[in-house]
Design an enzyme around this catalytic site. Structure first.
Site, PDB file in Angstrom:
ATOM      1  N   MET A 106      12.024  -8.179  -5.510  1.00 35.36           N
ATOM      2  CA  MET A 106      11.717  -9.126  -6.586  1.00 35.36           C
ATOM      3  C   MET A 106      11.841  -8.533  -7.987  1.00 35.36           C
ATOM      4  SD  MET A 106      11.368 -11.741  -4.895  1.00 35.36           S
ATOM      5  CE  MET A 106      11.227 -12.026  -3.155  1.00 35.36           C
ATOM      6  N   CYS A 107      12.357  -7.322  -8.092  1.00 37.37           N
ATOM      7  CA  CYS A 107      12.552  -6.704  -9.410  1.00 37.37           C
ATOM      8  C   CYS A 107      13.807  -7.260 -10.073  1.00 37.37           C
ATOM      9  CB  CYS A 107      12.694  -5.195  -9.282  1.00 37.37           C
ATOM     10  SG  CYS A 107      11.137  -4.358  -9.053  1.00 37.37           S
ATOM     11  N   HIS A 108      13.693  -7.506 -11.367  1.00 37.99           N
ATOM     12  CA  HIS A 108      14.849  -7.950 -12.140  1.00 37.99           C
ATOM     13  C   HIS A 108      15.706  -6.744 -12.517  1.00 37.99           C
ATOM     14  CE1 HIS A 108      11.990 -11.251 -12.741  1.00 37.99           C
ATOM     15  NE2 HIS A 108      13.056 -12.007 -12.927  1.00 37.99           N
TER      16      HIS A 108
ATOM     17  N   MET B 272       7.899  -0.587 -12.221  1.00 39.98           N
ATOM     18  CA  MET B 272       8.528  -0.296 -10.929  1.00 39.98           C
ATOM     19  C   MET B 272       9.643   0.733 -11.070  1.00 39.98           C
ATOM     20  SD  MET B 272       6.644  -1.782  -8.853  1.00 39.98           S
ATOM     21  CE  MET B 272       7.575  -1.208  -7.456  1.00 39.98           C
ATOM     22  N   GLU B 273      10.342   0.713 -12.193  1.00 42.02           N
ATOM     23  CA  GLU B 273      11.392   1.705 -12.424  1.00 42.02           C
ATOM     24  C   GLU B 273      10.790   3.103 -12.551  1.00 42.02           C
ATOM     25  OE1 GLU B 273      13.115  -2.183 -13.001  1.00 42.02           O
ATOM     26  OE2 GLU B 273      11.232  -1.325 -13.692  1.00 42.02           O
TER      27      GLU B 273
ATOM     28  N   ASP C 193      13.664  16.676   0.442  1.00 40.61           N
ATOM     29  CA  ASP C 193      14.939  16.780   1.156  1.00 40.61           C
ATOM     30  C   ASP C 193      15.593  18.142   0.944  1.00 40.61           C
ATOM     31  OD1 ASP C 193      17.322  15.823   2.602  1.00 40.61           O
ATOM     32  OD2 ASP C 193      18.257  15.916   0.624  1.00 40.61           O
TER      33      ASP C 193
END
Length: 168
Positions: free
Chosen positions: A75-77, A115-116, A130
C-alpha cells in the site's frame, strides 16, 4: 485518526488517494542494528570479509531499498525521494559488538517517508547479515524502529527514548 483508510466499501484493501493532499517537505529517520561476535566486527572494520566492504555494500543496498519500497510494501505510494543518508556506529557490549544503523530519508510530496526509512534500515541490516553469515550465523538483527518523522497533517513524531546515540 482511528479509522482505517486502506479499505474500500467492500472491506477490501485499497491504496489511499493522496491526490488532494498538499505537498510538503517530509523526513523520517529509522534505526536497526545487528549484534555479532567481536571477531566479525574486527573483520568488517579491517575489510577482511570475503564478499567485500560490508558497510559500503550495506549503504548502497539501503539506498536502493528506500527507492524500491513501494515495489515490496503493497500500500505504499511510489515517492520521488530527495535524499537518503545512512550512518553506522558501533557499540561494544560484553562479548558482542552491535552495529547500529540509521537511515534518514527526505522528500517533498504528499505522503510521508517512514516506510522508506524503515525499509532502508532493515535492508542494511539484512545485507550485513548476508555478507557476514559465513563468519557468524548467530548474528541477531533488531530492534528496528522509527526514530522520528517530520511533516504531514499528523505532525511531527520523535521517539521519546532511543537507546542509540548515533553521534558516536
Amino acid at each position: 485518526m482511528n479509522e482505517f483508510t486502506h479499505f474500500n466499501e467492500q472491506g477490501r484493501a485499497k491504496m489511499v488517494d493522496i491526490s488532494e493532499k498538499e505537498a510538503s517537505v517530509r523526513t523520517a529517520a529509522a534505526v536497526s542494528s545487528v549484534s555479532m561476535n567481536r571477531e566479525v566486527h574486527e573483520k568488517i572494520k579491517n575489510r577482511e570479509i570475503g564478499k567485500g566492504d560490508v558497510l559500503a555494500v550495506a549503504q548502497v543496498a539501503g539506498i536502493m531499498a528506500a527507492k524500491q519500497t513501494s515495489a515490496i510494501i503493497p500500500m505504499c505510494h511510489p515517492i520521488a525521494l530527495k535524499g537518503v543518508d545512512i550512518a553506522f556506529c558501533w557499540e561494544k557490549k560484553e562479548q558482542k559488538s552491535i552495529l547500529h544503523i540509521q537511515s534518514n530519508v527526505k522528500t517533498k510530496g504528499s505522503t510521508g517517508v517512514e516506510m522508506e526509512a524503515l525499509t532502508s534500515a532493515s535492508v542494511c541490516a539484512l545485507t550485513v547479515y548476508d555478507m557476514c553469515k559465513a563468519a557468524d550465523k548467530g548474528m541477531v538483527i533488531g530492534p528496528t524502529f522509527l526514530l522520528e518523522k517530520t511533516g504531514g497533517k499528523n505532525g511531527d513524531y520523535k521517539r521519546e527514548k532511543a537507546d542509540v546515540d548515533m553521534e558516536d
